[in-house]
Design an enzyme around this catalytic site. Structure first.
Site, PDB file in Angstrom:
ATOM      1  N   ILE A 204      41.152  33.329  20.422  1.00 46.38           N
ATOM      2  CA  ILE A 204      41.276  34.737  20.807  1.00 46.38           C
ATOM      3  C   ILE A 204      40.301  35.102  21.919  1.00 46.38           C
ATOM      4  O   ILE A 204      40.340  36.233  22.417  1.00 46.38           O
ATOM      5  CB  ILE A 204      41.053  35.674  19.602  1.00 46.38           C
ATOM      6  CG1 ILE A 204      39.688  35.437  18.962  1.00 46.38           C
ATOM      7  CG2 ILE A 204      42.163  35.516  18.590  1.00 46.38           C
ATOM      8  CD1 ILE A 204      39.375  36.392  17.813  1.00 46.38           C
TER       9      ILE A 204
ATOM     10  N   GLY B 126      31.754  31.209  28.954  1.00 47.76           N
ATOM     11  CA  GLY B 126      30.952  30.083  29.385  1.00 47.76           C
ATOM     12  C   GLY B 126      30.045  29.543  28.307  1.00 47.76           C
ATOM     13  O   GLY B 126      29.505  28.443  28.425  1.00 47.76           O
TER      14      GLY B 126
ATOM     15  N   GLY C  46      30.937  29.770  24.770  1.00 53.99           N
ATOM     16  CA  GLY C  46      31.600  29.387  23.538  1.00 53.99           C
ATOM     17  C   GLY C  46      33.060  29.776  23.500  1.00 53.99           C
ATOM     18  O   GLY C  46      33.602  30.382  24.431  1.00 53.99           O
TER      19      GLY C  46
ATOM     20  N   ASP D 266      23.233  42.651  28.235  1.00 53.36           N
ATOM     21  CA  ASP D 266      24.545  42.273  28.768  1.00 53.36           C
ATOM     22  C   ASP D 266      25.590  43.304  28.369  1.00 53.36           C
ATOM     23  O   ASP D 266      26.711  42.962  27.983  1.00 53.36           O
ATOM     24  CB  ASP D 266      24.938  40.885  28.269  1.00 53.36           C
ATOM     25  CG  ASP D 266      26.105  40.288  29.072  1.00 53.36           C
ATOM     26  OD1 ASP D 266      26.311  40.729  30.230  1.00 53.36           O
ATOM     27  OD2 ASP D 266      26.809  39.401  28.557  1.00 53.36           O
TER      28      ASP D 266
END
Length: 606
Positions: free
Chosen positions: A113, A117, A119, A248
């Site tokens: 789903i 970069g 996982g 992030d």
């Protein structure tokens, strides 16, 4: 005494002070301390920006511009030292996900789903309790390959990077587990197998803001945007209060869940402790959403970086365009004002535009230093000071304000006692007495305008039920919370308010109440128990109400008497009323007031 060995994994060019090594000696996994972090967490495509030394850091951005590439503004860029590696036997480094039906630990894989970069995320099922989950696997894009036995391997020479990644992957699990909030994704499990690591997250029913915003942008209203921003700020404030910085934040890492449109923060792979020096490693930046200081290696993790990313995310949500990259803005700030970037067919408040614009300031000192201050500016608070509040009865009725979900039994018992003392029509209980077809709030205000006192029934669950409708520190008012509106209306009218604490309830703290109700804890409350103490307490309560009703009757009689003493064309204002009742100065001559101004009123001038 146990002898513990610390193994420091660092590149040869890394120079670390002895004190710094000692500080990080406690950050170990299996007696290994990882230094000089290389971050690999980015949706494709990934752009590597090499550092060019102190000169680049001083300028606030890498000296080399990124290679032209058709990348999304939502992609994360890994900025740090990196080399292109290949295997000795020329084995291609191709991502290969686990096949459907494969069982890892106790989780059965259904499908992929999400990929990034850092996982691969699978839709999986817990075979023990039959629960669907999101399973995130550590798999480095371009640096890992999968064997036929499903083991994840790295080419020769890249084992150190895998060890670093395992450590920080476990840090992601640890930080996420420490953040318990409805606006933050929950973690169910963490384990290691297949020569890699896995995190088991709750499966969220919805989509990330990147997809949801594209579909809902043209139908968003001002209130919906404020609700979404409040809830996001509430979750982000919890992250900061727990001592972490997300680093992030972007539309792809804000998940919008369910019909309530509750935003949930995800992906804490870049999260770190706030205001901690020595977070060595690569730079994780997202073009358009990362602030300029995040491109530097000497900047401390700061909550103001998350404020910038938050405002950039809502700038994108409202306009459909991400702000220009921060490094470009440092050279030439061509950020278009949000009011001009939004479709003219849609209009939001100027305050919202100003708050988002201030949060996108290039200078961190010009931004909000917390999301709480941001919301205080976005939704200004008005507080009532307890000093100077001089309530006056406005009638003879009694207004009972209570929560139907908490105190119907106590309210009914108190209603019987009040009606026996003052009569059936003297007590206003709830909406059942409002005539059909009558405007609810107009009728409530009319009733309060004819009351001697408002009784606020507070039980043990009163504050909890209040918090079910508002979030901690910004505490927005809701038109659905009738109790809050009733109390606020009584305060606005200057009506006497008596908190009645029953079943062992305590007075709420001011910080637990909406701004309009901060006056309530400063009032003297009446404690009402059960059995014999109930009758005794209610008798004292009724005596106090009778005193207020009598004081109102005297005041009303006096005003009527004074009003009748003046000619019909004389307007009796509050100032003139005070002048008539005030005693004359001691030096004033004691001469009777001429004329028939006070004839028959019982008041003799002088």
């Amino acid at each position: 005494m146990t002898d513990v060995r610390y193994t420091f994994l660092a590149r040869p060019e890394t120079r670390l002070a002895t004190v710094f090594k000692g500080t990080l000696a406690g950050r170990r996994v299996e007696d290994t301390v990882i230094l000089d972090r290389t971050v690999l967490a980015a949706p494709a495509p990934t752009i590597i920006r090499p550092r060019t030394g102190p000169a680049a850091d001083a300028a606030g951005a890498p000296r080399h511009a990124p290679r032209p590439a058709a990348f999304s503004d939502l992609a994360t860029i890994v900025a740090g030292r990196s080399e292109t590696r290949s295997t000795d036997d020329h084995r291609p480094l191709v991502r290969k996900s686990l096949p459907p039906g494969c069982i890892v630990h106790r989780y059965r894989i259904n499908k992929v789903i999400g990929e990034g970069g850092f996982g691969i995320t699978y839709l999986a099922e817990d075979t023990v309790i039959r629960r669907r989950v999101a399973l995130k696997e550590l798999f480095l894009s371009g640096r890992s390959y999968r064997t036929h036995a499903n083991d994840v391997r790295c080419p020769d020479g890249d084992d150190g990077i895998m060890q670093w990644s395992l450590f920080y992957f476990s840090e992601e699990a640890r930080i996420t587990f420490a953040l318990r909030h409805e606006g933050i994704v929950r973690i169910h499990d963490f384990f290691r197998t297949n020569n890699t690591a896995y995190i088991v997250y709750e499966l969220l029913d919805g989509s990330d803001m990147r997809l949801w915003g594209d579909a809902a942008r043209r139908s968003l209203g001002h209130g919906e945007v404020l609700d979404l921003m409040r809830a996001t700020c509430d979750a982000l404030d919890h992250v900061h209060a727990s001592g972490f910085v997300h680093r992030d934040l972007k539309p792809g890492n804000i998940f919008v869940v369910g019909p309530r449109r509750l935003p949930v923060l995800i992906d804490f792979g870049a999260a770190t402790a706030r205001d901690v020096a020595g977070h060595d490693g690569g730079l994780m930046v997202t073009p358009g959403f990362s602030p300029p200081e995040q491109y530097r290696t000497d900047a401390l993790p700061d909550v103001r970086s998350d404020v910038y990313a938050l405002c950039a995310s809502f700038y994108w949500l409202l306009s459909g365009e991400a702000p220009p990259e921060a490094t470009q803005r440092l050279v030439s700030d061509n950020l278009q004002p949000l009011a001009a970037a939004i479709d003219p067919a849609f209009r939001f408040s100027d305050r919202l535009y100003r708050v988002i614009g201030q949060g996108l300031s290039l200078d961190p000192s010009q931004r909000y230093d917390s999301v709480a201050r941001l919301l205080d500016d976005l939704v200004p608070k008005t507080t009532l000071a307890a000093t100077g509040y001089a309530p006056q009865p406005r009638g003879a009725r009694i207004f009972l304000s209570y929560r139907r979900a908490e105190s119907p039994h106590f309210a009914g018992r108190l209603l019987d006692a009040l009606q026996m003392r003052f009569g059936t029509d003297a007590v206003f209980l709830d909406a059942h007495s409002i005539p059909p077809g009558t405007d609810f709030w107009d009728h409530i205000k009319d009733v309060l305008g004819d009351c001697a006192i408002q009784l606020v029934l507070i039980g043990p669950a009163w504050t909890r039920l209040l918090h079910a409708r508002r979030r901690r520190w910004y505490q927005r008012e809701s038109r659905e919370d009738h109790v809050v509106q009733e109390i606020a209306a009584a305060i606005e009218l200057g009506l006497p308010i008596l908190p009645v604490l029953f079943d062992g309830a305590a007075m709420p703290r001011p910080k637990d109440l909406p701004p309009a109700l901060r006056l309530l804890p400063g009032l003297n409350a009446s404690l009402v128990g059960s059995a014999d103490s109930f009758r005794l307490a209610v008798d004292g309560l009724c005596d106090h109400i009778a005193h207020l009703r009598a004081a109102h009757d005297v005041r009303r009689t006096t005003i009527r008497a004074l009003g009748s003493a003046f000619p019909p064309d004389y307007a009796l204002s509050a100032g003139s009323f005070a002048t008539v009742l005030a005693p004359p100065p001691p030096t004033a001559p004691k001469t009777p007031t001429s004329g028939a101004a006070f004839r028959g009123s019982g008041i003799v001038g002088g």
